[in-house]
Design a protein around this motif. Structure first.
Motif, PDB file in Angstrom:
ATOM      1  N   GLU A  66       0.820  -1.215   0.000  1.00 40.84           N
ATOM      2  CA  GLU A  66       0.000   0.000   0.000  1.00 40.84           C
ATOM      3  C   GLU A  66       0.855   1.266   0.000  1.00 40.84           C
ATOM      4  O   GLU A  66       0.398   2.335  -0.399  1.00 40.84           O
ATOM      5  CB  GLU A  66      -1.000   0.013   1.166  1.00 40.84           C
ATOM      6  N   ASP A  69       1.049   3.141  -3.205  1.00 41.00           N
ATOM      7  CA  ASP A  69      -0.117   3.937  -3.627  1.00 41.00           C
ATOM      8  C   ASP A  69      -0.045   5.364  -3.086  1.00 41.00           C
ATOM      9  O   ASP A  69      -0.789   6.232  -3.522  1.00 41.00           O
ATOM     10  CB  ASP A  69      -1.410   3.257  -3.139  1.00 41.00           C
ATOM     11  N   GLN A  70       0.851   5.576  -2.123  1.00 41.73           N
ATOM     12  CA  GLN A  70       0.852   6.857  -1.406  1.00 41.73           C
ATOM     13  C   GLN A  70       1.674   7.940  -2.088  1.00 41.73           C
ATOM     14  O   GLN A  70       1.577   9.111  -1.728  1.00 41.73           O
ATOM     15  CB  GLN A  70       1.308   6.631   0.041  1.00 41.73           C
ATOM     16  N   THR A 294      -2.228   0.069  -7.857  1.00 37.78           N
ATOM     17  CA  THR A 294      -1.988   0.219  -6.412  1.00 37.78           C
ATOM     18  C   THR A 294      -3.228   0.678  -5.651  1.00 37.78           C
ATOM     19  O   THR A 294      -3.241   0.657  -4.427  1.00 37.78           O
ATOM     20  CB  THR A 294      -0.876   1.262  -6.167  1.00 37.78           C
ATOM     21  N   SER A 295      -4.258   1.113  -6.388  1.00 38.12           N
ATOM     22  CA  SER A 295      -5.424   1.706  -5.713  1.00 38.12           C
ATOM     23  C   SER A 295      -6.287   0.657  -5.022  1.00 38.12           C
ATOM     24  O   SER A 295      -7.069   0.994  -4.137  1.00 38.12           O
ATOM     25  CB  SER A 295      -6.270   2.468  -6.730  1.00 38.12           C
ATOM     26  N   HIS A 296      -6.174  -0.597  -5.422  1.00 36.65           N
ATOM     27  CA  HIS A 296      -7.003  -1.654  -4.852  1.00 36.65           C
ATOM     28  C   HIS A 296      -6.136  -2.845  -4.464  1.00 36.65           C
ATOM     29  O   HIS A 296      -5.197  -3.180  -5.173  1.00 36.65           O
ATOM     30  CB  HIS A 296      -8.056  -2.124  -5.864  1.00 36.65           C
ATOM     31  N   ARG A 311      -5.674   3.554 -10.026  1.00 34.93           N
ATOM     32  CA  ARG A 311      -4.370   4.193 -10.231  1.00 34.93           C
ATOM     33  C   ARG A 311      -3.278   3.201  -9.877  1.00 34.93           C
ATOM     34  O   ARG A 311      -3.535   2.183  -9.210  1.00 34.93           O
ATOM     35  CB  ARG A 311      -4.253   5.477  -9.415  1.00 34.93           C
ATOM     36  N   GLY A 312      -2.063   3.538 -10.325  1.00 32.01           N
ATOM     37  CA  GLY A 312      -0.969   2.613 -10.065  1.00 32.01           C
ATOM     38  C   GLY A 312       0.371   3.249 -10.382  1.00 32.01           C
ATOM     39  O   GLY A 312       0.474   4.470 -10.562  1.00 32.01           O
ATOM     40  N   ARG A 350       3.473   7.482 -12.068  1.00 28.93           N
ATOM     41  CA  ARG A 350       2.099   7.159 -11.678  1.00 28.93           C
ATOM     42  C   ARG A 350       1.213   7.132 -12.913  1.00 28.93           C
ATOM     43  O   ARG A 350       1.489   7.805 -13.906  1.00 28.93           O
ATOM     44  CB  ARG A 350       1.575   8.226 -10.721  1.00 28.93           C
ATOM     45  N   ASP A 352      -3.281   6.788 -13.910  1.00 32.08           N
ATOM     46  CA  ASP A 352      -4.647   6.597 -13.422  1.00 32.08           C
ATOM     47  C   ASP A 352      -5.615   6.563 -14.593  1.00 32.08           C
ATOM     48  O   ASP A 352      -5.270   6.954 -15.717  1.00 32.08           O
ATOM     49  CB  ASP A 352      -5.039   7.675 -12.392  1.00 32.08           C
TER      50      ASP A 352
END
Ligand code: MTE
Ligand code: MO
Length: 401
Positions: A66, A69-70, A294-296, A311-312, A350, A352
């Motif tokens: 996670e 994703d930040q 990375t969003s899920h 997003r990722g 990144r 999305d």
């Protein structure tokens, strides 16, 4: 000025801190197909936040997914850790530290950190990825650290050109390799010291860096304080930590870590049939494109009846990210994702997208990166006995309910 950048005090990690590194915070499921998949996390490691403990001695700490994703940069306190030998200095005196440059050179050097930091500085973003990142997803399973996808990280590195240091020493004609060693030592008397080499031309390309800052701060001790090599675009086995010794060789480097370890099949994509033997091998070197949503999290539930925002992150390997495409139909059709800011060709980038309202039930999302070198991730799985270079498209399974 240098005193502000590098702490004068020693960086100290105690044996007690290392021992307590195994204290579990929570269990994380890495979704590894061929064996135990749960790993404990710990916050007890020096200069580290919550990390997945793959092994305590030597420390193998994985970044919880996670974190990716930040932000596009991986914070130093969440940056993965990998050492081959357990005998790592727990304390470095930055004042007494010296970097030796010796061997087939005109003038051997012994550089203090202050002297080194007087050289011109360079800075760029680059992904540090273990050759065995994602090894735990190999099917059939292979021996080694069973990493999920978190044996990688992206940072802004600041340091000096390796070229400038080598040119000060003056490489003599006939040099064929430049070998790097750190302060860590084998635990067993006849264990091979961790040493890696580059060709002199690569070492002098002006990009390979001796780094002393990671994301603007001194390197965490476990990531190689006070100096580490940064070899952008190449797997991190070459990114020697606690770099203390540079030896220019007039003969090929046949040490264990070059001649025997970190080799891949000399086949397209480093791929062989499981169980294959007798194939030629070459050293693992350049990275290839990869991407992750990375969003899920794997298995997450998403709401039916509305578009799905995802997003990722993507990396081009030894080149930039040219495009990322997404598929919801197993790769029959693809839609282009929007790319985030370009932080340089060796950085994560990144992406999305908002996907059309998915149908109720199971949904498999695919992301596919194409590098600026024109290499596109493939659906075909890679297998080799060391579990290196995993790079295929990674499916993410969601439930639309
Ligand atoms: N001195 C030293 N440097 C080293 C290693 C090591 O064992 N000793 N391991 C290498 C490998 S295989 C990896 S994956 C990276 C890990 O870098 P990190 O711990 O900063 O994430 O360090 C590299 N540099
Ligand atoms: Mo590694």
């Amino acid at each position: 000025m240098t005193g502000l950048l590098l702490p004068r005090r020693s960086v100290l990690i105690g044996a007690a801190a290392i021992a307590s590194g195994a204290q579990a915070q929570r269990m994380v499921d890495l979704h590894l197909p061929g064996g135990p998949s749960q790993r404990p996390t710990s916050r007890a490691w020096p200069q580290k936040g919550e990390m997945i403990v793959q092994r305590a001695r030597p420390p193998l700490l994985e970044t919880p997914f996670e974190v990716f994703d930040q932000g596009v940069f991986t914070p130093n306190d969440r940056f993965f850790v990998r050492w081959h030998w357990g005998d790592i200095p727990t304390s470095i005196d930055a004042k007494a530290f010296r970097l030796a440059v010796r061997g087939h050179v005109a003038t051997p050097l012994s550089l203090s950190l202050d002297e080194l930091m007087k050289l011109p500085r360079i800075e760029y973003a680059a992904v540090n990825q273990c050759s065995g990142n994602s090894r735990g997803l190999f099917e059939p399973r292979v021996p080694g650290a069973e990493w999920g996808h978190g044996a990688m990280g992206n940072a802004r590195w600041t340091g000096v050109r390796l070229k400038d240091v080598l040119d000060r020493a003056g490489i003599r004609p006939g040099a064929v390799a430049v070998r790097f060693g750190g302060l860590d030592q084998p635990l067993v008397p006849d264990g091979p010291d961790f040493l890696k080499s580059l060709d002199p031309d690569h070492a002098r390309d002006g990009e390979v860096m001796i780094a002393f800052l990671q994301n603007g701060a001194p390197l965490p001790l476990l990531n190689g304080f006070p100096l580490r090599l940064v070899v952008p675009g190449w797997f991190s086995t070459y990114w020697v930590k606690m770099l203390s010794d540079i030896e220019v060789l007039a003969q090929p480097d046949d040490n264990f870590w070059m001649a025997k370890a970190y080799r891949i099949p000399d086949t397209p994509g480093a791929n062989v049939q499981p169980g294959a033997k007798g194939f030629a091998t070459v050293p693992i070197t350049r990275m290839v494109p990869r991407s992750w949503i990375t969003s899920h999290a794997e298995g997450a539930h998403v709401a039916a009846g509305k578009p799905l925002a995802v997003r990722g992150i993507a990396m081009g390997g030894d080149a930039g990210v040219k495009a990322v495409d997404l598929s919801v139909d197993g790769g029959r059709s693809w839609v282009a994702a929007r790319l985030g800011r370009d932080e340089g060709k060796y950085s994560f980038r990144r992406f999305d997208a908002v996907l059309a309202q998915p149908a109720r039930g199971d949904l498999t999302l695919l992301s596919r990166c194409t590098s600026t070198a024109g290499v596109t991730q493939s659906m075909d799985p890679i297998w080799n006995p060391s579990g290196y270079l995993r790079s295929q498209i990674e499916p993410l399974r969601l439930v639309v309910a």
